[in-house]
Structures are given as structure tokens and as C-alpha cells.
Design a protein around this motif. Structure first.
Motif, short mmCIF file in Angstrom:
data_model
loop_
_atom_site.label_atom_id
_atom_site.label_comp_id
_atom_site.label_asym_id
_atom_site.label_seq_id
_atom_site.Cartn_x
_atom_site.Cartn_y
_atom_site.Cartn_z
N GLU A 26 0.79 -1.22 0.00
CA GLU A 26 0.00 0.00 0.00
C GLU A 26 0.83 1.28 0.00
O GLU A 26 0.31 2.36 -0.26
CB GLU A 26 -0.99 0.00 1.18
CG GLU A 26 -0.34 0.13 2.55
CD GLU A 26 0.00 -1.20 3.20
OE1 GLU A 26 0.19 -1.21 4.43
OE2 GLU A 26 0.10 -2.22 2.51
N HIS A 27 2.12 1.16 0.28
CA HIS A 27 3.02 2.31 0.28
C HIS A 27 3.83 2.42 -1.02
O HIS A 27 4.69 3.28 -1.14
CB HIS A 27 3.97 2.24 1.48
CG HIS A 27 3.25 2.15 2.79
ND1 HIS A 27 2.51 3.18 3.32
CD2 HIS A 27 3.15 1.14 3.67
CE1 HIS A 27 1.98 2.81 4.47
NE2 HIS A 27 2.35 1.56 4.70
N VAL A 40 -0.13 -13.93 0.24
CA VAL A 40 -0.30 -12.48 0.31
C VAL A 40 -1.59 -12.19 1.10
O VAL A 40 -2.66 -12.73 0.80
CB VAL A 40 -0.38 -11.86 -1.10
CG1 VAL A 40 -0.62 -10.36 -1.01
CG2 VAL A 40 0.90 -12.14 -1.86
N CYS A 41 -1.47 -11.31 2.10
CA CYS A 41 -2.58 -10.96 2.98
C CYS A 41 -3.73 -10.31 2.20
O CYS A 41 -3.51 -9.46 1.35
CB CYS A 41 -2.09 -10.00 4.05
SG CYS A 41 -3.39 -9.42 5.17
N PRO A 50 3.31 -7.29 2.92
CA PRO A 50 2.13 -7.83 2.26
C PRO A 50 1.94 -9.33 2.47
O PRO A 50 0.99 -9.91 1.95
CB PRO A 50 2.34 -7.49 0.79
CG PRO A 50 3.82 -7.55 0.62
CD PRO A 50 4.37 -7.04 1.93
N GLY A 51 2.82 -9.95 3.22
CA GLY A 51 2.69 -11.39 3.48
C GLY A 51 1.57 -11.69 4.45
O GLY A 51 1.11 -10.82 5.20
N CYS A 52 1.14 -12.92 4.47
CA CYS A 52 0.09 -13.39 5.36
C CYS A 52 0.74 -14.05 6.57
O CYS A 52 1.66 -14.85 6.42
CB CYS A 52 -0.80 -14.40 4.63
SG CYS A 52 -2.03 -15.18 5.69
#
Length: 65
Positions: A26-27, A40-41, A50-52
Motif C-alpha cells: 500500500e506504500h 499475500v494478505c 504484504p505477506g500473510c
């Protein structure tokens, strides 16, 4: 990098990326996958975005992706 990663949607869970991929968070920071399968989350609650990290399993059903 080999293009054409396979994307698998896990109901109520993350996106699984099979193969090499580049994920933008998101950045705007790019993260290259380094594993044969990367999660990916999708719930937005992971501490390793961004990992889960499995946090989606602790959320009430109405808040799960």
C-alpha cells in the motif's frame, strides 16, 4: 524473473502466488517473492504485510476476506 506466476484465491484466507512475482504494498514498496509459494494478505491485519501471517484465522467470519 520468470513472468506468469499462478494466483490462487484461498476462500477466507490469503492469495497464494506460485512462481516468481513482484508484489507492491500500500506504500508503493515492491516485494519480490522468494519462495516457490508465497501467501499475500487479503484481510489487512497481518503484521508481515504484504505477506500473510495467519491473522485472518482469528477474525470473526464477517471480517474474513
Amino acid at each position: 524473473m520468470t513472468h506468469g506466476a499462478r494466483i490462487i484465491l484461498c476462500p477466507g484466507g490469503p492469495l497464494l502466488l506460485r512462481g516468481e512475482a513482484l508484489v507492491e504494498d500500500e506504500h508503493g514498496v515492491e516485494h519480490r517473492t522468494t519462495r516457490p509459494v508465497s501467501a499475500v494478505c487479503r484481510c489487512g491485519k497481518s503484521s508481515v504485510k504484504p505477506g500473510c501471517d495467519g491473522t485472518h484465522k482469528l477474525l470473526p467470519a464477517m471480517l474474513q476476506p
